[in-house]
Design an enzyme around this catalytic site. Sequence first.
Site, mmCIF file in Angstrom:
data_model
loop_
_atom_site.group_PDB
_atom_site.id
_atom_site.type_symbol
_atom_site.label_atom_id
_atom_site.label_comp_id
_atom_site.label_asym_id
_atom_site.label_seq_id
_atom_site.Cartn_x
_atom_site.Cartn_y
_atom_site.Cartn_z
ATOM 1 C CG HIS A 159 -0.189 -0.076 2.532
ATOM 2 N ND1 HIS A 159 0.258 1.022 3.221
ATOM 3 C CD2 HIS A 159 0.174 -1.146 3.271
ATOM 4 C CE1 HIS A 159 0.867 0.639 4.335
ATOM 5 N NE2 HIS A 159 0.832 -0.682 4.399
ATOM 6 C CG ASP A 160 -0.428 4.214 1.301
ATOM 7 O OD1 ASP A 160 -1.317 4.916 0.788
ATOM 8 O OD2 ASP A 160 -0.630 3.476 2.289
ATOM 9 N N GLY B 112 5.202 -0.886 2.675
ATOM 10 C CA GLY B 112 4.369 0.271 2.385
ATOM 11 C C GLY B 112 5.136 1.578 2.289
#
Length: 267
Positions: free
Chosen positions: A121-122, A139
């Site tokens: 994520h991200d 992340g």
Amino acid sequence: MTQIHPSSVVEPGAKLGAGVKIGPFCTVGSQVELGDGVELISHVAVAGITSIDAGTRIFPFASIGHQPQDLKYHGEPSKLTIGKNNQIREGVTLNPGTEGGGMLTSVGDNCLLMAGVHVAHDCHLGNHVIMANNATLAGHIVVGDFAFVGGLAAVHQFCRIGKHAMIGGMSGVEQDVIPYGMVIGNRAHLTGLNLVGLKRRGFERDDIHKLRAAYRMLFADEGTLAERIEDVAQLFAAIGLVQEVIDFTRNASSRGICLPLPDGTKA
């Protein structure tokens, strides 16, 4: 013409561009957008608020856009965007963003993500990034254009990988890697410049020589790193490659900069 194998499930609301090919046993969620010519070979699962741009091909058993592996995620409508002409190979996992990281994970154009790659994520990947088999990004990682991440390498969350950098296979990267740099080891240390990559990409010989001279000064033993950064910035003010490294180093993340081992220290 769009081609959808009868064994695949495309939920109502999904947007498919011209010439999309969806092979056997794929699933495409209701908020997914597939650009012109996107191909899902077979057994591909695409979910969430995910957009995949033209010409990207995704191979069997890839999981694209499913919820992040983050216990702080509570169903917020975060996104995953994938650019043009990417090759996403078998078993790749790409997760959308989270509220704590800007709500977006992005992959640029013309990237190759080999089998078993994980992008958490991200994360934000630039263009022409190559990640070899089973390389892993935690992340909130930023990867610059033309960077290469070797097989089985793992990068710690919040690190930055500079453009044209190279991470050796099976490395554990805990700190930022400078543009054009090369790191290896567990835990990874800076071993020099990615000279092979620079030559392959057509950089001028004189610029490469100046970058090498700046590298030697920047990571010398004399003075502090902050002092050496300023010295190199002034001495090579007209050299764009060097200034990119200086800007990157000045804006180090919370992880700090990956440095060479001290003289005489064994990896």
